[in-house]
Design an enzyme around this catalytic site. Sequence first.
Site, PDB file in Angstrom:
ATOM      1  CG  ASP A   1      -4.618 -72.782 -34.388  1.00  0.00           C
ATOM      2  OD1 ASP A   1      -5.919 -72.946 -34.486  1.00  0.00           O
ATOM      3  OD2 ASP A   1      -3.609 -73.512 -34.949  1.00  0.00           O
TER       4      ASP A   1
HETATM    5  N1  URA Z   1      -3.488 -72.680 -39.657  1.00  0.00           N
HETATM    6  C1  URA Z   1      -3.283 -73.123 -38.394  1.00  0.00           C
HETATM    7  O1  URA Z   1      -2.544 -74.276 -38.120  1.00  0.00           O
HETATM    8  N2  URA Z   1      -3.335 -72.350 -37.623  1.00  0.00           N
HETATM    9  C2  URA Z   1      -3.868 -71.287 -37.598  1.00  0.00           C
HETATM   10  O2  URA Z   1      -4.208 -70.482 -36.612  1.00  0.00           O
HETATM   11  C3  URA Z   1      -4.129 -70.823 -38.809  1.00  0.00           C
HETATM   12  C4  URA Z   1      -4.023 -71.579 -39.809  1.00  0.00           C
END
Ligand code: URA
Length: 261
Positions: A110
């Site tokens: 993310d």
């Molecule tokens: N899980 C999440 O919520 N975000 C990420 O970036 C990776 C795994």
Amino acid sequence: MGMMEIRLQKVIADSGLASRRHAEDMIRSGRVTVNGQVVSEMGVKVDPETDHVKVDGHHLKPPAPKAYVLLHKPADVLTTLEGAAKEDRVMVQHFLRGVKQRVFPVGRLDYDTEGLLLLTNDGELAQRLLHPRYHIAKTYLTKIKGTLNTEEIRDLENGVRLEDGVTALAHVKKVRKAEQNSWIELTIFEGRTHQVKRMLEAVGHPVLKLKRIRFGPLSLGSLQAGEFRFLRDDEIHRLKAAAFGSPDASRTRRQRSIRAS
Ligand code: URA
């Protein structure tokens, strides 16, 4: 068409022009010709030695040497390379100064997540590592609101119900407690969108900070945010073993080790 028949999207990906997925989009949208004929359906095989493959009218470059890069993605950086018109946000590529090959992220983190991101032009390996069947372990260090109790840990490990179904076996390790919050390590073997955030939200402890510290046999180690390094040969070997080994055997092994710990 020729003797050495290879899927068209792989030939395009091997030339370093695009990830395999993006190459499929190129084919679908009619941008690819083989011996002067537009090929827009999937599944066509070609011989890169004798067939003339062009994208947007240009010949492909010879296959690029494979590169495997481990980046410590900082927070507030976009993983996505494709559909690049994402406002003015910084993308992971920005940090790869000196990497000559065009490498592509294996999966995503993310925007606000930092940590270990593997990038490679080895499309075959990338596809395997992302396939849910191979259960590559990903470990996240996360600061969460409050503290997990025994029951919540058990739920996280055995499966919590999310919109897209119950999660697979996972592993929780408590790291330390702060005043109102705490730090844990969560290891998952799937890779659904926002999975860690959604799992912790589901048990009532929203994620405040998220950092991926391990991906299969790879560890972030002491790499600082924004730094990258090339994988060592032994790391490449172990990564390939994890991706190309017998899926069922590796799964059983991992599940046993989770239960044992
Ligand atoms: N899980 C999440 O919520 N975000 C990420 O970036 C990776 C795994």
